[in-house]
Design a protein around this motif. Structure first.
Motif, PDB file in Angstrom:
ATOM      1  N   THR A 142      15.614  14.253  10.263  1.00 27.31           N
ATOM      2  CA  THR A 142      14.944  13.378  10.998  1.00 27.31           C
ATOM      3  C   THR A 142      13.239  14.000  10.115  1.00 27.31           C
ATOM      4  O   THR A 142      12.326  12.608   9.997  1.00 27.31           O
ATOM      5  N   LEU A 143      13.168  14.742  10.757  1.00 29.00           N
ATOM      6  CA  LEU A 143      11.303  15.654  10.733  1.00 29.00           C
ATOM      7  C   LEU A 143      11.469  15.810   8.630  1.00 29.00           C
ATOM      8  O   LEU A 143      10.083  15.037   8.833  1.00 29.00           O
ATOM      9  N   ALA A 144      12.187  15.953   7.851  1.00 30.17           N
ATOM     10  CA  ALA A 144      11.994  15.837   6.776  1.00 30.17           C
ATOM     11  C   ALA A 144      12.159  14.219   6.637  1.00 30.17           C
ATOM     12  O   ALA A 144      10.731  13.541   5.973  1.00 30.17           O
ATOM     13  N   THR A 145      12.431  13.428   6.657  1.00 28.45           N
ATOM     14  CA  THR A 145      11.853  11.857   6.812  1.00 28.45           C
ATOM     15  C   THR A 145      10.595  11.527   6.989  1.00 28.45           C
ATOM     16  O   THR A 145       9.851  10.939   6.397  1.00 28.45           O
ATOM     17  N   LEU A 146      10.343  12.165   8.319  1.00 26.34           N
ATOM     18  CA  LEU A 146       9.226  11.881   8.294  1.00 26.34           C
ATOM     19  C   LEU A 146       7.751  12.069   7.728  1.00 26.34           C
ATOM     20  O   LEU A 146       6.815  11.808   7.296  1.00 26.34           O
ATOM     21  N   ILE A 147       8.052  13.577   7.637  1.00 22.46           N
ATOM     22  CA  ILE A 147       7.584  14.072   6.127  1.00 22.46           C
ATOM     23  C   ILE A 147       7.029  12.973   4.959  1.00 22.46           C
ATOM     24  O   ILE A 147       6.389  13.073   4.650  1.00 22.46           O
ATOM     25  N   LEU A 148       8.033  12.951   4.517  1.00 21.23           N
ATOM     26  CA  LEU A 148       8.628  11.684   3.499  1.00 21.23           C
ATOM     27  C   LEU A 148       7.372  10.669   3.624  1.00 21.23           C
ATOM     28  O   LEU A 148       6.976  10.302   2.793  1.00 21.23           O
ATOM     29  N   LEU A 149       7.520  10.362   4.533  1.00 22.64           N
ATOM     30  CA  LEU A 149       6.798   9.379   5.433  1.00 22.64           C
ATOM     31  C   LEU A 149       5.186   8.962   5.048  1.00 22.64           C
ATOM     32  O   LEU A 149       4.536   8.195   4.915  1.00 22.64           O
ATOM     33  N   ALA A 150       5.387   9.856   5.540  1.00 24.12           N
ATOM     34  CA  ALA A 150       3.703  11.094   5.799  1.00 24.12           C
ATOM     35  C   ALA A 150       3.295  10.925   4.886  1.00 24.12           C
ATOM     36  O   ALA A 150       2.062  10.488   4.571  1.00 24.12           O
ATOM     37  N   GLY A 151       3.763  10.968   3.711  1.00 24.74           N
ATOM     38  CA  GLY A 151       3.255  10.804   1.924  1.00 24.74           C
ATOM     39  C   GLY A 151       2.814   9.707   1.844  1.00 24.74           C
ATOM     40  O   GLY A 151       1.937   9.096   0.371  1.00 24.74           O
ATOM     41  N   CYS A 152       2.971   8.044   2.576  1.00 21.89           N
ATOM     42  CA  CYS A 152       2.616   7.009   1.912  1.00 21.89           C
ATOM     43  C   CYS A 152       1.958   6.489   2.584  1.00 21.89           C
ATOM     44  O   CYS A 152       1.536   6.971   4.118  1.00 21.89           O
ATOM     45  N   GLY A 153       0.823   6.300   1.667  1.00 22.50           N
ATOM     46  CA  GLY A 153      -0.284   6.167   2.288  1.00 22.50           C
ATOM     47  C   GLY A 153      -0.847   4.142   2.402  1.00 22.50           C
ATOM     48  O   GLY A 153       0.180   3.748   1.855  1.00 22.50           O
ATOM     49  N   PRO A 154      -1.969   4.258   3.012  1.00 21.59           N
ATOM     50  CA  PRO A 154      -2.015   2.845   2.962  1.00 21.59           C
ATOM     51  C   PRO A 154      -2.450   2.311   1.805  1.00 21.59           C
ATOM     52  O   PRO A 154      -2.545   0.798   1.241  1.00 21.59           O
ATOM     53  N   GLU A 155      -2.299   2.504   0.789  1.00 22.15           N
ATOM     54  CA  GLU A 155      -3.072   2.251  -0.438  1.00 22.15           C
ATOM     55  C   GLU A 155      -2.151   1.711  -1.690  1.00 22.15           C
ATOM     56  O   GLU A 155      -2.296   1.308  -2.797  1.00 22.15           O
TER      57      GLU A 155
END
Length: 98
Positions: free
Chosen positions: A3-16
């Motif tokens: 779950t932590l790894a998934t959250l870190i990957l999702l944090a890399g996705c930006g609104p642009e």
């Protein structure tokens, strides 16, 4: 932990990033799919011994021979005289016409 790894990957996705449901604009030329090639030739080429391996073996044999060789000791004990001779040779080489 996943779950932590998934959250870190999702944090890399930006609104642009563009939205997923957007279609391709009409002015973008559509390309054909690439032509697929059979893998048999590539796999056979990868199993074949390379020329670099042959060169590596030759270089290893040469380096082993060089490690066994010894540089001879200077014959004289007068290092100052030897240094003077070397300086004279260097000066002669510098003054040689090219």
């Amino acid at each position: 932990m996943r779950t932590l790894a998934t959250l870190i990957l999702l944090a890399g996705c930006g609104p642009e990033l563009p939205p997923v449901d957007v279609s391709v604009p009409a002015n973008v030329p559509l390309r054909d799919y690439p032509v697929l090639q059979p893998l048999d030739g590539l796999l056979e080429e990868g199993a074949r011994p390379s020329r670099a391996a042959e060169a590596q073996d030759a270089l290893r044999a040469r380096s082993a021979g060089l490690r066994r060789s010894r540089v001879p000791e200077p014959t004289g004990t007068d290092l100052d005289a030897r240094a003077d001779r070397l300086r004279e040779r260097a000066d002669a080489l510098r003054s040689a016409p090219l």
